[in-house]
Write a protein that holds these residues in place. Sequence first.
Motif, PDB file in Angstrom:
ATOM      1  N   GLY A  76     -11.645   3.748  34.864  1.00 39.66           N
ATOM      2  CA  GLY A  76     -10.519   3.922  35.784  1.00 39.66           C
ATOM      3  C   GLY A  76     -10.906   3.679  37.227  1.00 39.66           C
ATOM      4  N   GLY A  77      -9.896   3.715  38.091  1.00 43.65           N
ATOM      5  CA  GLY A  77     -10.113   3.402  39.501  1.00 43.65           C
ATOM      6  C   GLY A  77     -10.255   4.605  40.400  1.00 43.65           C
ATOM      7  N   ALA A 120      -3.212  -5.101  35.393  1.00 45.51           N
ATOM      8  CA  ALA A 120      -4.403  -4.995  36.237  1.00 45.51           C
ATOM      9  C   ALA A 120      -4.926  -6.371  36.626  1.00 45.51           C
ATOM     10  CB  ALA A 120      -5.484  -4.199  35.509  1.00 45.51           C
ATOM     11  N   LEU A 121      -4.942  -7.289  35.675  1.00 51.40           N
ATOM     12  CA  LEU A 121      -5.416  -8.641  35.970  1.00 51.40           C
ATOM     13  C   LEU A 121      -4.483  -9.362  36.943  1.00 51.40           C
ATOM     14  CD1 LEU A 121      -6.534  -9.735  32.380  1.00 51.40           C
ATOM     15  CD2 LEU A 121      -8.010  -9.048  34.281  1.00 51.40           C
ATOM     16  N   LEU A 122      -3.204  -8.985  36.924  1.00 54.45           N
ATOM     17  CA  LEU A 122      -2.221  -9.595  37.818  1.00 54.45           C
ATOM     18  C   LEU A 122      -2.141  -8.887  39.172  1.00 54.45           C
ATOM     19  CD1 LEU A 122       0.659 -10.237  35.250  1.00 54.45           C
ATOM     20  CD2 LEU A 122      -0.837 -11.954  36.280  1.00 54.45           C
ATOM     21  N   ARG A 123      -2.994  -7.901  39.373  1.00 53.48           N
ATOM     22  CA  ARG A 123      -3.041  -7.129  40.637  1.00 53.48           C
ATOM     23  C   ARG A 123      -1.700  -6.433  40.932  1.00 53.48           C
ATOM     24  NH1 ARG A 123      -6.227 -11.750  41.914  1.00 53.48           N
ATOM     25  NH2 ARG A 123      -8.318 -11.198  42.652  1.00 53.48           N
ATOM     26  N   ALA A 124      -1.114  -5.850  39.915  1.00 53.16           N
ATOM     27  CA  ALA A 124       0.190  -5.202  40.087  1.00 53.16           C
ATOM     28  C   ALA A 124       0.069  -3.781  40.631  1.00 53.16           C
ATOM     29  CB  ALA A 124       0.931  -5.170  38.751  1.00 53.16           C
ATOM     30  N   GLY A 125      -1.126  -3.229  40.647  1.00 57.93           N
ATOM     31  CA  GLY A 125      -1.286  -1.839  41.061  1.00 57.93           C
ATOM     32  C   GLY A 125      -0.885  -1.564  42.488  1.00 57.93           C
ATOM     33  N   THR A 126      -1.054  -2.550  43.361  1.00 59.14           N
ATOM     34  CA  THR A 126      -0.759  -2.326  44.778  1.00 59.14           C
ATOM     35  C   THR A 126       0.726  -2.116  45.049  1.00 59.14           C
ATOM     36  OG1 THR A 126      -0.692  -4.730  45.069  1.00 59.14           O
ATOM     37  CG2 THR A 126      -2.762  -3.624  45.564  1.00 59.14           C
ATOM     38  N   SER A 269       0.017   7.478  36.287  1.00 58.52           N
ATOM     39  CA  SER A 269      -1.409   7.421  36.585  1.00 58.52           C
ATOM     40  C   SER A 269      -1.672   7.125  38.060  1.00 58.52           C
ATOM     41  CB  SER A 269      -2.079   6.347  35.711  1.00 58.52           C
ATOM     42  OG  SER A 269      -1.961   6.664  34.347  1.00 58.52           O
ATOM     43  N   LEU A 270      -0.927   6.180  38.609  1.00 55.57           N
ATOM     44  CA  LEU A 270      -1.127   5.838  40.016  1.00 55.57           C
ATOM     45  C   LEU A 270      -0.626   6.947  40.935  1.00 55.57           C
ATOM     46  CD1 LEU A 270      -0.241   2.040  39.940  1.00 55.57           C
ATOM     47  CD2 LEU A 270      -2.496   3.104  39.985  1.00 55.57           C
ATOM     48  N   LEU A 271       0.436   7.631  40.534  1.00 56.13           N
ATOM     49  CA  LEU A 271       0.889   8.783  41.304  1.00 56.13           C
ATOM     50  C   LEU A 271      -0.171   9.876  41.303  1.00 56.13           C
ATOM     51  CD1 LEU A 271       4.644   9.258  40.317  1.00 56.13           C
ATOM     52  CD2 LEU A 271       3.733   8.657  42.541  1.00 56.13           C
ATOM     53  N   SER A 272      -0.717  10.154  40.150  1.00 54.32           N
ATOM     54  CA  SER A 272      -1.737  11.187  40.031  1.00 54.32           C
ATOM     55  C   SER A 272      -2.978  10.844  40.855  1.00 54.32           C
ATOM     56  CB  SER A 272      -2.126  11.373  38.556  1.00 54.32           C
ATOM     57  OG  SER A 272      -3.150  12.329  38.422  1.00 54.32           O
ATOM     58  N   ALA A 273      -3.397   9.588  40.805  1.00 58.01           N
ATOM     59  CA  ALA A 273      -4.565   9.168  41.598  1.00 58.01           C
ATOM     60  C   ALA A 273      -4.283   9.292  43.092  1.00 58.01           C
ATOM     61  CB  ALA A 273      -4.942   7.735  41.245  1.00 58.01           C
ATOM     62  N   LYS A 284     -10.738   7.312  47.725  1.00 58.14           N
ATOM     63  CA  LYS A 284      -9.626   6.358  47.660  1.00 58.14           C
ATOM     64  C   LYS A 284      -9.733   5.590  46.354  1.00 58.14           C
ATOM     65  CE  LYS A 284      -7.315   2.660  50.234  1.00 58.14           C
ATOM     66  NZ  LYS A 284      -5.999   3.343  50.119  1.00 58.14           N
ATOM     67  N   HIS A 285      -8.664   5.636  45.577  1.00 55.82           N
ATOM     68  CA  HIS A 285      -8.714   4.985  44.279  1.00 55.82           C
ATOM     69  C   HIS A 285      -8.385   3.506  44.395  1.00 55.82           C
ATOM     70  CE1 HIS A 285      -4.351   5.478  44.565  1.00 55.82           C
ATOM     71  NE2 HIS A 285      -4.215   4.609  43.580  1.00 55.82           N
ATOM     72  N   ASP A 286      -8.805   2.751  43.385  1.00 58.48           N
ATOM     73  CA  ASP A 286      -8.479   1.333  43.257  1.00 58.48           C
ATOM     74  C   ASP A 286      -7.331   1.222  42.255  1.00 58.48           C
ATOM     75  OD1 ASP A 286      -8.291  -1.333  42.458  1.00 58.48           O
ATOM     76  OD2 ASP A 286     -10.427  -1.704  42.734  1.00 58.48           O
ATOM     77  N   PRO A 287      -6.102   0.903  42.705  1.00 55.38           N
ATOM     78  CA  PRO A 287      -4.956   0.935  41.780  1.00 55.38           C
ATOM     79  C   PRO A 287      -5.056  -0.053  40.631  1.00 55.38           C
ATOM     80  CG  PRO A 287      -4.332  -0.026  43.900  1.00 55.38           C
ATOM     81  CD  PRO A 287      -5.690   0.545  44.076  1.00 55.38           C
ATOM     82  N   ASP A 288      -5.572  -1.242  40.898  1.00 52.92           N
ATOM     83  CA  ASP A 288      -5.685  -2.229  39.816  1.00 52.92           C
ATOM     84  C   ASP A 288      -6.727  -1.798  38.790  1.00 52.92           C
ATOM     85  OD1 ASP A 288      -3.755  -3.960  40.862  1.00 52.92           O
ATOM     86  OD2 ASP A 288      -5.195  -4.822  42.245  1.00 52.92           O
ATOM     87  N   ARG A 289      -7.831  -1.256  39.276  1.00 50.45           N
ATOM     88  CA  ARG A 289      -8.858  -0.777  38.344  1.00 50.45           C
ATOM     89  C   ARG A 289      -8.358   0.431  37.556  1.00 50.45           C
ATOM     90  NH1 ARG A 289     -14.989   1.138  39.937  1.00 50.45           N
ATOM     91  NH2 ARG A 289     -15.573   1.750  37.818  1.00 50.45           N
TER      92      ARG A 289
END
Length: 577
Positions: A76-77, A120-126, A269-273, A284-289
């Motif tokens: 995880g990130g 994640a590969l598409l960099r959608a986390g940001t 998951s991204l909210l929790s991070a 600071k978390h990495d959203p894509d990771r």
Amino acid sequence: MTSALARIRGRIAALLPGRGDLAELRRDPRRDLLAGLTVAVVALPLALGFGVSSGLGAEAGLATAVVAGALAAVFGGSNLQVSGPTGAMTVVLVPIVAAHGPTGVLTVGLMAGAILVALALLRAGTYMQYVPAPVVEGFTLGIACVIGLQQIPNALGVPEPEGDRVLVVTWHAVEEFTKNPNWTAAAIALAVAAVMLAGARWRPTVPFSILAVIAATVVAEAAGLDAAKPIGDLPSGLPAPSLAFLDPGTLGSLLAPAVAVAALAALESLLSASVADGMTVGQKHDPDRELFGQGLANLAAPLFGGVPATGAIARTAVNVRTGAGSRLAALTHAAVLAAIVFAAAPLVSRIPLAALAGVLLATAVRMVEVGSLRAMARATRSDALILVLTAVATLALDLVYAVIIGLVVAGALALRAVAKQARLEEVPLDRGDHSAEEHALLAEHIVAYRIDGPLFFAGAHRFLLELAEVADVRVVILRMSRVTTIDATGALVLKDAVEKLHRRGIVVMTSGIRAGQRQVLDSVGALELLRLQGREYAGTPEAIKAAHLYLEGAGFMPSLSGRPARSVGEETGGTVG
């Protein structure tokens, strides 16, 4: 083809753990081990409860906490995220179990994992940063309500009514309880919830959830309370990994549920991070990771009979508060739960379901941050509306639909607010070097308007109406230097307004068009229309001067400058680009 594969390999390499992660593990292992043990104690009843609530059983919840918890911790990130089964995911899984059975849930989890890896590969986390706070708060409030209502059947000690709508199921459970009340189960659930809520205020660092569950189990066993139905037999260990549940023929029908599960897993998951980052300094978390790690976790959990997993806000918060600093804490949490599965399964199987219902009832109550809700409700009417709509949609419809509705409403209200900022104001003409007499004559025939703000689809038509009502003048000067943005709709509306003014014999001149806005105007033909006879200028003084010369040349006013009138192009040198 080769270059594309190389890019994909490079992208995957960037998402894998590195030396920095290993260095973090060595920083303060003792503190991380203690934090992981504490989180495991808190997570045990939650994992059991959410497994039971999902419909796949307590063993599915434990398998998810162990397998997904370990893999998400490694890949995880976030250094502080703790993953496993959650109440929000349980809400989505209940109707999937009802429609497709346990094997359908496992297949959905596998597909959701693949979708998360692709995101994640598409960099959608940001893109998570664009979710408005009222949507998040409304989503959390709705989830808390759903989790609490889901526990009513077990808390009242009645059989689980059929249905996938939590309000309907709750109503039927209450009806059944009134016919055949089970006061033992109700007392156990209320006692566990009360101990957890009171203990959290008294000693926040003490894991009252596990203490309350142990006490309820001991009392139920010692007093022989048959009405307190236990979890039932649990396997002493994790099952061997298997894909026997996978039926390729069902993949098409399960695609929509898999997308919903993946969307929820990514969101939670991204909210929790993000919450974990806000509770610490320097993290600071990495959203894509993070999406990549959750994807791998959800690819693996179904192989062991586990339900889809996400980052767990409550367990992550406990992890942070107990001093965790690296992934070792989350790994320790998974290892301790694995040890419990192998060594203490017979003891865990005796826990009353009502006790787990009490744990989840208290968890639902603690999820509601009254201060945050009050702040959102008081901020603006739009924020309050978004919060309420998202919460109601979460309770009545579906979690993913709730987020979509919240985002759509928030976007519409934001566009409305931005459109209101746009203004068309009449501004006095700059006198320049004209005499008072010259300036008065110019003002009689020329009117200048300044456009402030965005000229786009949400508010552009107001400008058309205002411009169409221009008084009987000969020249309209549009000052556009303060136009912040313009889209195709805005450009078309502007062109339409200019054409209507031309048909009335009114000449339109513009000044200050920004370089970045020329392409949009040019694409719809507005720029060409504005450039006719050199009527587009860099600044307002040039436009006023050109208007003066036009009026002289057209015979609308005498030559006040004492020189013969000339054409606009001759005087100004043509269009100012």
